[in-house]
Enzyme design. Sequence first.
Site, PDB file in Angstrom:
ATOM      1  N   ILE A  60      11.333  65.756  71.747  1.00 16.92           N
ATOM      2  CA  ILE A  60      12.570  65.238  72.327  1.00 16.92           C
ATOM      3  C   ILE A  60      13.687  65.701  71.396  1.00 16.92           C
ATOM      4  CG2 ILE A  60      12.157  62.981  71.201  1.00 16.92           C
ATOM      5  CD1 ILE A  60      13.896  61.701  73.378  1.00 16.92           C
ATOM      6  N   SER A  61      14.674  66.365  71.944  1.00 20.13           N
ATOM      7  CA  SER A  61      15.744  66.952  71.131  1.00 20.13           C
ATOM      8  C   SER A  61      16.526  65.881  70.384  1.00 20.13           C
ATOM      9  CB  SER A  61      16.708  67.754  72.013  1.00 20.13           C
ATOM     10  OG  SER A  61      16.068  68.858  72.603  1.00 20.13           O
ATOM     11  N   GLN A  62      17.134  66.276  69.275  1.00 14.40           N
ATOM     12  CA  GLN A  62      18.000  65.358  68.545  1.00 14.40           C
ATOM     13  C   GLN A  62      19.150  64.950  69.453  1.00 14.40           C
ATOM     14  OE1 GLN A  62      19.342  68.963  65.987  1.00 14.40           O
ATOM     15  NE2 GLN A  62      20.795  67.343  65.500  1.00 14.40           N
TER      16      GLN A  62
END
Length: 217
Positions: A60-62
Site C-alpha cells: 500500500i503506497s505511502q
Amino acid sequence: MRNFEKARVQMVEQLVHRGIHDTRVLEAMGTLAREKFIDEGFIEFAYDDTPLPIKNGQTISQPYMTAFMIASAHLGGGEHVLEIGTGSGYAAAIIAQIAGQIFTVERYSTLAEAAQQRFEDLGCDNIHVRTGDGSNGWPEEAPFDAIIVAAGAPEIPSPLKEQLKPGGRLIIPVGSMAGTQRLLCITRKSTEEFDEEDLGGVMFVPLVGNKAWPDMN
C-alpha cells in the site's frame, strides 16, 4: 492502541506541508479510516508516511504518494476513472469520494476480493472491481477522464493511452522493474496527440501483463 483519529489529522497536516493542496483529496483522506486497509501487524503504522506490505508481495503506497497521484489527475468531481492495481483498495476508496464512478483492476484475486469486501463494508457503491491484466485497461468502460496506475511499467501500455478521453490524464510510473521509475502524466490532447510531463522519481512494484512486464512466476 494508537489514536487513529489524531494520527489521521496529523497525516493530512503533513500532506499540506509537503505541497498537497487539492481540497477534495485532503478531505477524502481526512475522513477515510486508512487503518481498515492495513494488514494486521502493521495497523500501528497506518498513518506513517511510508509504504506498507500487503498480501501477494504487494504494497500500500505511502499516504503522500497516494495523495500526489490522485491530485495530479486533477479530478473535479463526477469523473469516470480507471485505476490499475487495486491493492488494498485504499486509493480507490479515496477516488470514489471525488469521482463519479471508478473502475479498478487487480491482478491478484485474493486482493481484489478483500478490497471488494472493504468497499461493501464502507458502502462504496461507485467502485467496480475486476481481476485481470491491468495493462489492457477496461475497454468496455472506456473512455476515461483519468487513469491512475499504481505499478511500474517498462513503457506506457498503448491500451491505456487509447482508453483516455480527450483532455484525460494518465498517471503512470515508467522505468526499470526493480529500481526507480519516473512518474509520468500523459494528457490526451486529441485522437493522436499526447503531452507528457515528468512528475519525478518513484519506486513501485512492477506492472505485470501482456502490455507490461512478463510474469516471472
